[in-house]
Design a protein around this motif. Structure first.
Motif, PDB file in Angstrom:
ATOM      1  N   PRO A  27       3.768   5.041  -3.638  1.00 30.27           N
ATOM      2  CA  PRO A  27       3.755   6.115  -2.637  1.00 30.27           C
ATOM      3  C   PRO A  27       5.078   6.194  -1.883  1.00 30.27           C
ATOM      4  O   PRO A  27       5.743   5.184  -1.650  1.00 30.27           O
ATOM      5  N   THR A  81       5.234   4.091   1.225  1.00 21.58           N
ATOM      6  CA  THR A  81       5.351   2.656   0.948  1.00 21.58           C
ATOM      7  C   THR A  81       6.799   2.273   0.666  1.00 21.58           C
ATOM      8  O   THR A  81       7.279   1.226   1.111  1.00 21.58           O
ATOM      9  N   THR A 118      -1.588   0.086  -3.206  1.00 19.27           N
ATOM     10  CA  THR A 118      -1.193   0.891  -2.054  1.00 19.27           C
ATOM     11  C   THR A 118      -1.688   0.333  -0.733  1.00 19.27           C
ATOM     12  O   THR A 118      -1.132   0.636   0.318  1.00 19.27           O
ATOM     13  N   GLU A 148      -3.575   1.988   6.067  1.00 19.10           N
ATOM     14  CA  GLU A 148      -3.229   1.110   4.958  1.00 19.10           C
ATOM     15  C   GLU A 148      -3.170  -0.337   5.433  1.00 19.10           C
ATOM     16  O   GLU A 148      -2.818  -0.620   6.574  1.00 19.10           O
TER      17      GLU A 148
END
Length: 357
Positions: free
Chosen positions: A53, A56, A228, A282
């Protein structure tokens, strides 16, 4: 190293990094060398089955510690580095994760040699301690034929013996009642622990918890095997990846600590400082300055019907952690979204998780 994408220059060499900060600088230089945007890197990774991602990658390049090996591998491959050079990145990352330093002038140790040195701190798998031996079953006393001195018949004329027998019977009945109550309490607690049975609202408190969504009675969880760290809601009985706990930071703020079976300890957070309005919740390593990792856990309703999880210091103010999409469906994801007056998908219970004996 691989011939470059920009002007024929060679790709940055990870072996020049002597500490984690220098390693991150080399990763940034590698991105610059590739000439690719975050979006293009994500697309290239997805094309070969990797997960990378954009948020990220941005978080990885803004931190001061080495990334997870899976993230590093996906990023370096997406930048266009070949297998031989990729191994150098992996080995240097391993050495920095284990020892914190790398001697740029000396040879790079092989991965097996590093593994003999000890496990990485970031992987965080606890070493099993000595197991307690199982408790021995108590051996029953032999049943003898000894006569009971109090086994007189009901017609015994001695009133003291009759009173004694009555008291013994009452004590036995009381013991049976207490045992039955204990069984009921245990069943209720087991139902709450496994996600079945009656649900009760539990206020936040420091310690191990399952974070349950009010309204769906699903619990927060990651998808095992995903890189993720994205948080979803699943059936509470299987919500063990990761195991969550609450840490009281004082001043009404909390940290949601995660303990992942593969990646070790970490924290829940909102990436990129919460600048993206629907940024995902996350789990990743704690202490990333680009993430929002502090929350207020605010009681909602009179009487209280649940607790909101409010990011502290998010660049998008007035947001709450929210279940997006179908709020009743497993695997709906969680992200920050505007706090709503009726708080649908924004209320949680912090159910106590039983501690293993």
């Amino acid at each position: 190293m691989t011939e470059g994408h920009t002007g024929g220059r060679s790709a940055p060499d990870p072996r020049e990094a002597t500490d984690p900060a220098a390693f991150i600088a080399q990763l940034q230089a590698l991105k610059d060398w590739s000439g690719l945007t975050y979006r293009e890197l994500s697309a290239r990774a997805e094309a070969v089955g990797d997960v990378l991602p954009r948020s990220t990658v941005a978080n990885m390049l803004a931190r001061s510690t080495v990334p997870r090996e899976e993230l590093l591998t996906a990023f370096v491959r997406a930048c266009g580095v070949g297998p031989g050079a990729l191994e150098s990145w992996q080995v240097v990352r391993k050495e920095l994760a284990v020892r914190g330093v790398h001697a740029a002038a000396g040879p790079v140790l092989s991965a097996p040699a590093l593994e003999r040195d000890g496990d990485e701190a970031e992987d965080g798998d606890a070493v099993d301690g000595p197991r307690w031996p199982g408790a021995q079953e108590p051996r029953p006393e032999p049943r003898g034929a000894r006569p009971d001195p109090d086994s007189d018949s009901d017609s015994d004329p001695d009133p003291r013996r009759r009173i004694r027998r009555t008291l013994v019977a009452l004590v036995a009945v009381a013991g049976l009642v207490l045992a039955a109550v204990s069984v009921v309490v245990a069943l209720v607690q087991e139902g709450e622990e496994t996600g079945h049975g009656p649900k009760r609202l539990t206020a936040p408190a420091a310690g191990d918890v399952r974070i349950r969504v009010i309204g769906s009675d699903l619990c927060l969880n990651e998808r095992r095997g995903a890189r993720t760290g994205q948080v979803h809601q699943v059936e509470c009985a299987g919500a063990d990846v990761p195991r969550y706990s609450l840490k009281d930071l004082g001043a009404g703020t909390w940290q949601i600590v995660s303990d992942h079976p593969d990646y070790g300890p970490g924290c829940s957070g909102i990436p990129s400082g919460g600048r993206i309005p629907d940024a995902a919740l996350e789990d990743s390593e704690c202490g990333d300055p680009t993430r929002v990792e502090r929350f207020r856990l605010e009681a909602f309703g009179t009487p209280v019907t649940g607790y909101r999880i409010v990011p502290v210091g998010s660049a998008t103010p007035g947001t709450c952690v929210t279940v997006l999409g179908d709020r009743t469906a497993p695997w709906s994801r969680l992200a920050q979204a505007p706090c709503r007056p009726d708080a649908p998908g924004q209320l949680f219970s912090f159910d106590r998780r039983a501690t293993a004996p």
